[in-house]
Write a protein that holds these residues in place. Structure first.
Motif, PDB file in Angstrom:
ATOM      1  N   GLU A  81      45.831  28.463  40.049  1.00  0.00           N
ATOM      2  CA  GLU A  81      44.598  28.022  40.705  1.00  0.00           C
ATOM      3  C   GLU A  81      44.252  28.833  41.949  1.00  0.00           C
ATOM      4  OE1 GLU A  81      42.580  25.838  39.214  1.00  0.00           O
ATOM      5  OE2 GLU A  81      44.113  25.945  37.659  1.00  0.00           O
ATOM      6  N   LYS A  82      44.981  29.903  42.210  1.00  0.00           N
ATOM      7  CA  LYS A  82      44.770  30.670  43.432  1.00  0.00           C
ATOM      8  C   LYS A  82      44.222  32.060  43.115  1.00  0.00           C
ATOM      9  CE  LYS A  82      47.054  32.326  47.537  1.00  0.00           C
ATOM     10  NZ  LYS A  82      48.195  33.042  47.991  1.00  0.00           N
ATOM     11  N   VAL A  83      43.121  32.418  43.776  1.00  0.00           N
ATOM     12  CA  VAL A  83      42.582  33.769  43.645  1.00  0.00           C
ATOM     13  C   VAL A  83      43.487  34.702  44.441  1.00  0.00           C
ATOM     14  CG1 VAL A  83      40.637  35.294  44.196  1.00  0.00           C
ATOM     15  CG2 VAL A  83      40.209  33.017  43.244  1.00  0.00           C
ATOM     16  N   ILE A  84      43.996  35.704  43.764  1.00  0.00           N
ATOM     17  CA  ILE A  84      44.920  36.667  44.368  1.00  0.00           C
ATOM     18  C   ILE A  84      44.142  37.826  44.997  1.00  0.00           C
ATOM     19  CG2 ILE A  84      46.817  38.269  43.868  1.00  0.00           C
ATOM     20  CD1 ILE A  84      47.798  35.665  42.989  1.00  0.00           C
ATOM     21  N   ASP A  85      43.113  38.292  44.265  1.00  0.00           N
ATOM     22  CA  ASP A  85      42.350  39.450  44.721  1.00  0.00           C
ATOM     23  C   ASP A  85      41.030  39.469  43.970  1.00  0.00           C
ATOM     24  OD1 ASP A  85      41.721  41.788  46.074  1.00  0.00           O
ATOM     25  OD2 ASP A  85      43.467  42.906  45.368  1.00  0.00           O
ATOM     26  N   SER A  86      40.094  40.220  44.508  1.00  0.00           N
ATOM     27  CA  SER A  86      38.803  40.368  43.837  1.00  0.00           C
ATOM     28  C   SER A  86      38.173  41.687  44.261  1.00  0.00           C
ATOM     29  CB  SER A  86      37.867  39.205  44.179  1.00  0.00           C
ATOM     30  OG  SER A  86      37.548  39.221  45.551  1.00  0.00           O
ATOM     31  N   LEU A  87      37.206  42.110  43.474  1.00  0.00           N
ATOM     32  CA  LEU A  87      36.501  43.344  43.767  1.00  0.00           C
ATOM     33  C   LEU A  87      35.073  43.196  43.259  1.00  0.00           C
ATOM     34  CD1 LEU A  87      37.230  46.612  44.377  1.00  0.00           C
ATOM     35  CD2 LEU A  87      36.497  46.653  42.011  1.00  0.00           C
ATOM     36  N   ILE A  88      34.116  43.523  44.097  1.00  0.00           N
ATOM     37  CA  ILE A  88      32.707  43.494  43.693  1.00  0.00           C
ATOM     38  C   ILE A  88      32.098  44.838  44.050  1.00  0.00           C
ATOM     39  CG2 ILE A  88      30.458  42.411  44.023  1.00  0.00           C
ATOM     40  CD1 ILE A  88      32.035  39.823  44.755  1.00  0.00           C
ATOM     41  N   MET A  89      31.667  45.557  43.027  1.00  0.00           N
ATOM     42  CA  MET A  89      31.017  46.856  43.220  1.00  0.00           C
ATOM     43  C   MET A  89      29.566  46.726  42.780  1.00  0.00           C
ATOM     44  SD  MET A  89      34.025  49.354  41.757  1.00  0.00           S
ATOM     45  CE  MET A  89      33.263  50.869  42.309  1.00  0.00           C
ATOM     46  N   HIS A  90      28.660  47.061  43.679  1.00  0.00           N
ATOM     47  CA  HIS A  90      27.231  46.953  43.395  1.00  0.00           C
ATOM     48  C   HIS A  90      26.685  48.258  42.821  1.00  0.00           C
ATOM     49  CE1 HIS A  90      26.907  43.107  45.498  1.00  0.00           C
ATOM     50  NE2 HIS A  90      27.832  43.602  46.301  1.00  0.00           N
ATOM     51  N   LYS A 107      43.343  35.972  39.266  1.00  0.00           N
ATOM     52  CA  LYS A 107      43.743  34.616  39.641  1.00  0.00           C
ATOM     53  C   LYS A 107      45.086  34.270  39.005  1.00  0.00           C
ATOM     54  CE  LYS A 107      41.600  30.052  39.892  1.00  0.00           C
ATOM     55  NZ  LYS A 107      40.440  29.237  39.543  1.00  0.00           N
ATOM     56  N   ASP A 108      45.952  33.653  39.796  1.00  0.00           N
ATOM     57  CA  ASP A 108      47.236  33.155  39.314  1.00  0.00           C
ATOM     58  C   ASP A 108      47.188  31.639  39.421  1.00  0.00           C
ATOM     59  OD1 ASP A 108      49.835  32.906  38.473  1.00  0.00           O
ATOM     60  OD2 ASP A 108      50.727  33.557  40.359  1.00  0.00           O
ATOM     61  N   LYS A 159      47.181  37.161  30.878  1.00  0.00           N
ATOM     62  CA  LYS A 159      47.274  36.342  29.665  1.00  0.00           C
ATOM     63  C   LYS A 159      45.935  35.711  29.283  1.00  0.00           C
ATOM     64  CE  LYS A 159      51.674  37.103  29.607  1.00  0.00           C
ATOM     65  NZ  LYS A 159      52.063  38.340  28.981  1.00  0.00           N
ATOM     66  N   GLU A 160      45.016  35.643  30.271  1.00  0.00           N
ATOM     67  CA  GLU A 160      43.704  35.036  30.020  1.00  0.00           C
ATOM     68  C   GLU A 160      42.622  35.906  30.638  1.00  0.00           C
ATOM     69  OE1 GLU A 160      43.562  30.935  31.272  1.00  0.00           O
ATOM     70  OE2 GLU A 160      45.606  30.567  30.573  1.00  0.00           O
ATOM     71  N   PHE A 161      41.617  36.220  29.829  1.00  0.00           N
ATOM     72  CA  PHE A 161      40.469  36.997  30.290  1.00  0.00           C
ATOM     73  C   PHE A 161      39.223  36.122  30.217  1.00  0.00           C
ATOM     74  CE2 PHE A 161      43.500  40.174  29.047  1.00  0.00           C
ATOM     75  CZ  PHE A 161      43.317  41.193  29.953  1.00  0.00           C
ATOM     76  N   TYR A 162      38.459  36.126  31.300  1.00  0.00           N
ATOM     77  CA  TYR A 162      37.203  35.384  31.396  1.00  0.00           C
ATOM     78  C   TYR A 162      36.093  36.418  31.558  1.00  0.00           C
ATOM     79  CZ  TYR A 162      40.033  31.222  32.103  1.00  0.00           C
ATOM     80  OH  TYR A 162      40.922  30.186  31.931  1.00  0.00           O
ATOM     81  N   LEU A 163      35.069  36.335  30.709  1.00  0.00           N
ATOM     82  CA  LEU A 163      34.007  37.333  30.737  1.00  0.00           C
ATOM     83  C   LEU A 163      32.629  36.713  30.640  1.00  0.00           C
ATOM     84  CD1 LEU A 163      36.241  38.617  28.357  1.00  0.00           C
ATOM     85  CD2 LEU A 163      34.929  40.530  29.172  1.00  0.00           C
TER      86      LEU A 163
END
Length: 188
Positions: A20-29, A17-18, A57-61
């Protein structure tokens, strides 16, 4: 630039995310070998978007509960990065609270062996602190909180929507020593 990482529950979830906009995502099951693929997958996602790890610069976990190895993978990666660059910001939320979102919900994750991690939340306020219960205790909780939504094993969870909704509910952790997993131990 922000990166959300969830490796806790047999999935690898990455949201880039940049502002407030999600740039890309990945979900692996079904990533039982998340420790083997997490770092290379993060690198691949960043490379695809012409970024390097230093651009984050920011990691959310999520920090657990969940699979013992899975809980440690994301935290270890980010803890190492924070050790190398103490200027990055690290934000944590537990897996049960994340799954509950802002709802009035009983959040349940399979703890294996006929045991369940549970938390009961109302708009992110924990009414029952995260714990492990057996099936009988789980049924009692469901009966006590009949008006609450049941959210189980991240079924139908929209990770991007939930991350966007809860981003400001994550807790900033400034000290490396406090970037800790949430392991729930119970001898039932």
């Amino acid at each position: 630039m922000k990166l959300f990482i969830d490796t806790c529950n047999w999935k690898l979830i990455l949201i880039l995310k940049d502002q407030e906009k999600v740039i890309d995502s990945l979900i692996m099951h079904d990533t039982k070998k998340v420790s083997d693929i997490a770092l290379s997958t993060i690198t691949m996602l960043l490379s695809k978007n012409n970024l390097k790890i230093k651009d984050i610069k920011e990691f959310y976990l999520t920090n657990g509960p969940g699979s013992y190895t899975g809980v440690r993978v994301g935290l270890t990666i980010v803890k190492t990065l924070k050790t190398l660059n103490n200027q990055i910001k690290v934000y944590l939320i537990n897996s049960l609270a994340f799954q509950a979102s802002n709802d009035k919900a009983i959040s349940i994750l399979d703890a294996r062996g006929n045991k369940y991690y549970i938390g009961v939340y109302e708009k992110q306020n924990a009414l029952i602190k995260e714990t492990v219960v057996n099936l009988e205790e789980l049924e009692e909780i469901k009966n006590t909180y009949k008006s609450f939504i049941i959210k189980q094993d991240n079924e139908s969870l929209d990770y991007i929507e939930t991350f966007n909704l809860l981003e400001n509910k994550f807790t900033l952790v400034n000290e490396i020593e406090k970037i800790l997993p949430l392991y729930i131990k119970n001898f039932i």
